[in-house]
Scaffold this motif. Structure first.
Motif, PDB file in Angstrom:
ATOM      1  N   ASP A  14      -2.278   1.927   1.004  1.00  0.00           N
ATOM      2  CA  ASP A  14      -1.525   1.897   2.251  1.00  0.00           C
ATOM      3  C   ASP A  14      -1.597   0.505   2.848  1.00  0.00           C
ATOM      4  O   ASP A  14      -2.594  -0.214   2.662  1.00  0.00           O
ATOM      5  CB  ASP A  14      -2.122   2.866   3.268  1.00  0.00           C
ATOM      6  CG  ASP A  14      -1.842   4.313   2.958  1.00  0.00           C
ATOM      7  OD1 ASP A  14      -2.646   5.149   3.398  1.00  0.00           O
ATOM      8  OD2 ASP A  14      -0.835   4.630   2.309  1.00  0.00           O
ATOM      9  N   LEU A  15      -0.571   0.141   3.570  1.00  0.00           N
ATOM     10  CA  LEU A  15      -0.576  -1.075   4.371  1.00  0.00           C
ATOM     11  C   LEU A  15      -0.377  -0.611   5.808  1.00  0.00           C
ATOM     12  O   LEU A  15       0.761  -0.409   6.253  1.00  0.00           O
ATOM     13  CB  LEU A  15       0.533  -2.029   3.924  1.00  0.00           C
ATOM     14  CG  LEU A  15       0.565  -3.366   4.657  1.00  0.00           C
ATOM     15  CD1 LEU A  15      -0.658  -4.208   4.270  1.00  0.00           C
ATOM     16  CD2 LEU A  15       1.840  -4.121   4.349  1.00  0.00           C
ATOM     17  N   LEU A  16      -1.476  -0.378   6.498  1.00  0.00           N
ATOM     18  CA  LEU A  16      -1.438   0.184   7.846  1.00  0.00           C
ATOM     19  C   LEU A  16      -2.401  -0.579   8.753  1.00  0.00           C
ATOM     20  O   LEU A  16      -3.434  -1.064   8.295  1.00  0.00           O
ATOM     21  CB  LEU A  16      -1.829   1.663   7.820  1.00  0.00           C
ATOM     22  CG  LEU A  16      -0.920   2.580   7.011  1.00  0.00           C
ATOM     23  CD1 LEU A  16      -1.548   3.969   6.876  1.00  0.00           C
ATOM     24  CD2 LEU A  16       0.456   2.666   7.653  1.00  0.00           C
ATOM     25  N   ALA A  17      -2.045  -0.658  10.018  1.00  0.00           N
ATOM     26  CA  ALA A  17      -2.882  -1.259  11.047  1.00  0.00           C
ATOM     27  C   ALA A  17      -2.507  -0.602  12.367  1.00  0.00           C
ATOM     28  O   ALA A  17      -1.392  -0.085  12.511  1.00  0.00           O
ATOM     29  CB  ALA A  17      -2.656  -2.770  11.097  1.00  0.00           C
ATOM     30  N   PRO A  18      -3.390  -0.605  13.330  1.00  0.00           N
ATOM     31  CA  PRO A  18      -3.063   0.001  14.622  1.00  0.00           C
ATOM     32  C   PRO A  18      -1.871  -0.673  15.296  1.00  0.00           C
ATOM     33  O   PRO A  18      -1.745  -1.896  15.285  1.00  0.00           O
ATOM     34  CB  PRO A  18      -4.341  -0.211  15.442  1.00  0.00           C
ATOM     35  CG  PRO A  18      -5.422  -0.373  14.435  1.00  0.00           C
ATOM     36  CD  PRO A  18      -4.772  -1.075  13.271  1.00  0.00           C
ATOM     37  N   GLY A  19      -0.994   0.150  15.880  1.00  0.00           N
ATOM     38  CA  GLY A  19       0.084  -0.335  16.722  1.00  0.00           C
ATOM     39  C   GLY A  19       1.228  -1.057  16.052  1.00  0.00           C
ATOM     40  O   GLY A  19       1.935  -1.824  16.712  1.00  0.00           O
ATOM     41  N   LEU A  20       1.469  -0.817  14.779  1.00  0.00           N
ATOM     42  CA  LEU A  20       2.605  -1.458  14.110  1.00  0.00           C
ATOM     43  C   LEU A  20       3.916  -1.008  14.754  1.00  0.00           C
ATOM     44  O   LEU A  20       4.011   0.073  15.330  1.00  0.00           O
ATOM     45  CB  LEU A  20       2.618  -1.114  12.620  1.00  0.00           C
ATOM     46  CG  LEU A  20       1.454  -1.659  11.801  1.00  0.00           C
ATOM     47  CD1 LEU A  20       1.494  -1.084  10.387  1.00  0.00           C
ATOM     48  CD2 LEU A  20       1.470  -3.177  11.769  1.00  0.00           C
ATOM     49  N   ASP A  21       4.937  -1.833  14.630  1.00  0.00           N
ATOM     50  CA  ASP A  21       6.260  -1.474  15.141  1.00  0.00           C
ATOM     51  C   ASP A  21       6.902  -0.379  14.301  1.00  0.00           C
ATOM     52  O   ASP A  21       7.526   0.528  14.831  1.00  0.00           O
ATOM     53  CB  ASP A  21       7.192  -2.698  15.141  1.00  0.00           C
ATOM     54  CG  ASP A  21       6.747  -3.765  16.117  1.00  0.00           C
ATOM     55  OD1 ASP A  21       6.294  -3.414  17.227  1.00  0.00           O
ATOM     56  OD2 ASP A  21       6.841  -4.951  15.761  1.00  0.00           O
ATOM     57  N   LEU A  22       6.754  -0.475  12.978  1.00  0.00           N
ATOM     58  CA  LEU A  22       7.447   0.435  12.073  1.00  0.00           C
ATOM     59  C   LEU A  22       6.668   0.562  10.770  1.00  0.00           C
ATOM     60  O   LEU A  22       6.269  -0.445  10.191  1.00  0.00           O
ATOM     61  CB  LEU A  22       8.851  -0.111  11.779  1.00  0.00           C
ATOM     62  CG  LEU A  22       9.768   0.679  10.864  1.00  0.00           C
ATOM     63  CD1 LEU A  22      10.163   2.016  11.493  1.00  0.00           C
ATOM     64  CD2 LEU A  22      11.028  -0.126  10.552  1.00  0.00           C
ATOM     65  N   VAL A  23       6.469   1.791  10.336  1.00  0.00           N
ATOM     66  CA  VAL A  23       5.852   2.063   9.038  1.00  0.00           C
ATOM     67  C   VAL A  23       6.900   2.711   8.148  1.00  0.00           C
ATOM     68  O   VAL A  23       7.539   3.693   8.556  1.00  0.00           O
ATOM     69  CB  VAL A  23       4.624   2.992   9.175  1.00  0.00           C
ATOM     70  CG1 VAL A  23       4.117   3.430   7.810  1.00  0.00           C
ATOM     71  CG2 VAL A  23       3.522   2.304   9.969  1.00  0.00           C
ATOM     72  N   PHE A  24       7.093   2.167   6.964  1.00  0.00           N
ATOM     73  CA  PHE A  24       7.992   2.757   5.981  1.00  0.00           C
ATOM     74  C   PHE A  24       7.211   3.760   5.155  1.00  0.00           C
ATOM     75  O   PHE A  24       6.103   3.472   4.711  1.00  0.00           O
ATOM     76  CB  PHE A  24       8.577   1.683   5.059  1.00  0.00           C
ATOM     77  CG  PHE A  24       9.513   0.745   5.759  1.00  0.00           C
ATOM     78  CD1 PHE A  24      10.843   1.091   5.947  1.00  0.00           C
ATOM     79  CD2 PHE A  24       9.059  -0.473   6.235  1.00  0.00           C
ATOM     80  CE1 PHE A  24      11.711   0.233   6.609  1.00  0.00           C
ATOM     81  CE2 PHE A  24       9.913  -1.340   6.892  1.00  0.00           C
ATOM     82  CZ  PHE A  24      11.239  -0.985   7.080  1.00  0.00           C
ATOM     83  N   CYS A  25       7.806   4.924   4.928  1.00  0.00           N
ATOM     84  CA  CYS A  25       7.160   5.966   4.130  1.00  0.00           C
ATOM     85  C   CYS A  25       8.112   6.433   3.043  1.00  0.00           C
ATOM     86  O   CYS A  25       9.188   6.957   3.333  1.00  0.00           O
ATOM     87  CB  CYS A  25       6.759   7.144   5.016  1.00  0.00           C
ATOM     88  SG  CYS A  25       5.940   8.470   4.099  1.00  0.00           S
ATOM     89  N   GLY A  26       7.688   6.249   1.801  1.00  0.00           N
ATOM     90  CA  GLY A  26       8.449   6.737   0.662  1.00  0.00           C
ATOM     91  C   GLY A  26       7.844   8.023   0.144  1.00  0.00           C
ATOM     92  O   GLY A  26       6.905   8.574   0.729  1.00  0.00           O
ATOM     93  N   THR A  27       8.358   8.488  -0.965  1.00  0.00           N
ATOM     94  CA  THR A  27       7.841   9.707  -1.572  1.00  0.00           C
ATOM     95  C   THR A  27       6.641   9.388  -2.451  1.00  0.00           C
ATOM     96  O   THR A  27       5.558   9.928  -2.257  1.00  0.00           O
ATOM     97  CB  THR A  27       8.937  10.411  -2.392  1.00  0.00           C
ATOM     98  OG1 THR A  27      10.100  10.542  -1.581  1.00  0.00           O
ATOM     99  CG2 THR A  27       8.494  11.798  -2.812  1.00  0.00           C
TER     100      THR A  27
END
Length: 180
Positions: A14-27
Motif C-alpha cells: 500500500d501507499l498510504l499516509a494520514p490525510g491524503l487528498d485521494l487514494v486510488f483503489c484497484g481490484t
C-alpha cells in the motif's frame, strides 16, 4: 506529507499516509504489475498517462515511481492484496472490502477513487455503481468511481470521472496554498 505506510507482506505494498487528498483503489495487481512490483505497470494501462493528463501529477511518472505520489497527496491500494490477475481470475474470498474500510478509518483520506466498477461495487456494496462522484461517503471519504485504465477495458473508457476526481484534488490543493 507524512511518511507512507508500505506493508511488505503484500504483493505490492500500500501507499498510504494520514490525510491524503485521494487514494486510488484497484481490484488486484496485474501480472505485469506484480512482476514490476509497481502499480499499473502494464504498458497498455492508461493510469499513469491519465494522472498527468488530468493534472494530478506535474509530469508523466513511470510505474516504478509510484512512491512519489504520496508527496502529491495521492495514495494507492487494492481490494485484493494476495492475488494477481484480471477480475474474473480472482478468488471472491480474497476481495477484502473490510480491510479497505479499516484503512480508510485509519488514514482518513479526503477521497477514495475506484479504478474499476468491480472494486467499487465490492467496496461500496452497490451492484452497478455509476461513474463519477457518489453522494454517500465511504468511512468519511468522498467516493469516486473511475473508468478502468486497463487496456482490456478500453471500450468502456471515459475521461470525465477522472477529471472530476482531479478537480476535487485541485480544489483541496488550492485551499492549502491559500492557507499557507
Amino acid at each position: 506529507m507524512p511518511q507512507a505506510s508500505r506493508r511488505s507482506n503484500h504483493l505490492i505494498p500500500d501507499l498510504l499516509a494520514p490525510g491524503l487528498d485521494l487514494v486510488f483503489c484497484g481490484t488486484a495487481p496485474s501480472p505485469a504489475s506484480f512482476k514490476a512490483r509497481a502499480y499499473y505497470a502494464n504498458p497498455g494501462n492508461a493510469f499513469w498517462p491519465t494522472l498527468h493528463a488530468v493534472g494530478l501529477t506535474p509530469e508523466r511518472l513511470s510505474p516504478q515511481r509510484f512512491p512519489e505520489l504520496v508527496a502529491l497527496g495521492l495514495g494507492l491500494t487494492d481490494l485484493n492484496k494476495t492475488e494477481v490477475g484480471s477480475d474474473h481470475e480472482l478468488t471472491p474470498a480474497a476481495m477484502d472490502a473490510q480491510s479497505l474500510h479499516a484503512k480508510l478509518q485509519r488514514f482518513r483520506p479526503a477521497a477514495i477513487a475506484f479504478t474499476s466498477k468491480n472494486a467499487a461495487s465490492l467496496a461500496l456494496g452497490i451492484k452497478t455503481p455509476a461513474y463519477g462522484r457518489h453522494v454517500e461517503l465511504l468511512e468519511g471519504a468522498v467516493a469516486f468511481v473511475l473508468a478502468s485504465p486497463s487496456g482490456r477495458a478500453r471500450s468502456f473508457w471515459t475521461l470525465e470521472p477522472w477529471q472530476e476526481a482531479a478537480s476535487f484534488v485541485a480544489e483541496r490543493r488550492r485551499l492549502r496554498e491559500r492557507a499557507a
